[in-house]
Enzyme design. Sequence first.
Site, PDB file in Angstrom:
ATOM      1  N   ASP A 192       8.618   9.868  -9.611  1.00 11.25           N
ATOM      2  CA  ASP A 192       8.482   9.416  -8.768  1.00 11.25           C
ATOM      3  C   ASP A 192       9.339   8.343  -8.595  1.00 11.25           C
ATOM      4  O   ASP A 192       9.124   7.186  -7.746  1.00 11.25           O
ATOM      5  CB  ASP A 192       6.496   8.903  -7.587  1.00 11.25           C
ATOM      6  CG  ASP A 192       6.908   8.764  -6.425  1.00 11.25           C
ATOM      7  OD1 ASP A 192       8.144   9.139  -5.213  1.00 11.25           O
ATOM      8  OD2 ASP A 192       5.863   7.858  -6.178  1.00 11.25           O
TER       9      ASP A 192
ATOM     10  N   SER B  74       0.440  -1.120   0.314  1.00 11.37           N
ATOM     11  CA  SER B  74      -0.367   0.068  -0.194  1.00 11.37           C
ATOM     12  C   SER B  74       0.983   1.023   0.106  1.00 11.37           C
ATOM     13  O   SER B  74       2.079   1.237   0.426  1.00 11.37           O
ATOM     14  CB  SER B  74      -0.702  -0.085   1.333  1.00 11.37           C
ATOM     15  OG  SER B  74      -0.503  -1.020   2.635  1.00 11.37           O
TER      16      SER B  74
END
Length: 340
Positions: free
Chosen positions: A139, A21
Amino acid sequence: MAVFKPENVEDFYEIGEVLGSGHFAQVRQVRERATGTCWAGKFLKIRKNTCSRLGLDRSSLEQEVEILQAVQHPNIVTLKDVFESRAEVVLILELVSGGELFDFIAEKENLLESEAIEFMKQILEGLGFLHSKNIAHFDLKPENIMLSDKAAPHPNIKLIDFGLAHRFHQGEEYRSTSGTPQYIAPEVMNSEPLSTAGDMWSIGVITYILLSGLSPFQGETDAETLRNISVMNYEFAAQYFSMTSSMAKDFIQKLLVKNLNDRMTAEECLLHPWIKPITRKQVAKRNRSSINMKNFKKFNARRKWKMSYNMVWMCNRLVRLKLLCKGSSDPDPLQTLIEA
Ligand code: ATP
């Protein structure tokens, strides 16, 4: 425009275990009912209204989907399908089952630079392809560099998480301050116009860590890390880089450059002698140099610990908020947590 299917994802996929997650998503293994094939389902919450800070704007989700649809490359995760309900969007992605590259490397006793370069090459090939389409990832960090199958003799790199990715249009000026402090380029920090060169800075940081187990700009706090980036405060301390080739340091120095126009591109990186040696001497140098495994293992253990700490911190806050919300009119403590 990307097609978001309005059907219920569970009619087509059986939802399985949690794979991971992030800030915005939970990723679970899913099994396609029609074929039995396993995929990764990325469940993303949609922001309910413009005032809410919970979840993501539909437009940024559309951007992630459109970018994933535009890039088909062996080193980039593929998108199969997209489902949308009232509250969430589910991306059905290729299942990347080999874990993170850094975890794979940390399990080894030693690793030659030439072996590490095989992975770097794949990362650069994926990135070069992305940049050739005027798309930047924005990212890049160890958590987003995975392996498709770690048991394969030559494991395949897969770049994941295109949540901050951006496609540049002709003449467009794009600014964003999102990203992870350790890996962001000076222009991100300074809110200046960005380009695909932002990713090349991150490649410099990742290579530095891979070779030494040290993060070049990491301070005690995020503010200190950002200060170190702004003054370009980094060095190749002998105690960490004694096993590193001069070609590897040259490679990093040509990426950790403040002016984004002076940084090597992914294409130029693939031609740098550290990645593509020309002379026998250069080949020999790479084979004599190795990564600082002792320190790399320490770095990776700390990184994993920090990730678990952040997760526990989030869960604790959730429990506290659940208690606070008992009796209050707020129907969704998770929403309050993320908005906090
Ligand atoms: P972040 O907070 O870093 O922006 P995010 O919310 O956008 O993250 P991802 O990074 O895409 O979410 O996914 C979270 C985690 O789920 C990853 O770190 C990885 O462990 C796992 N994961 C993501 N995509 C896949 C995949 N295709 N196959 C297997 N695991 C995956």
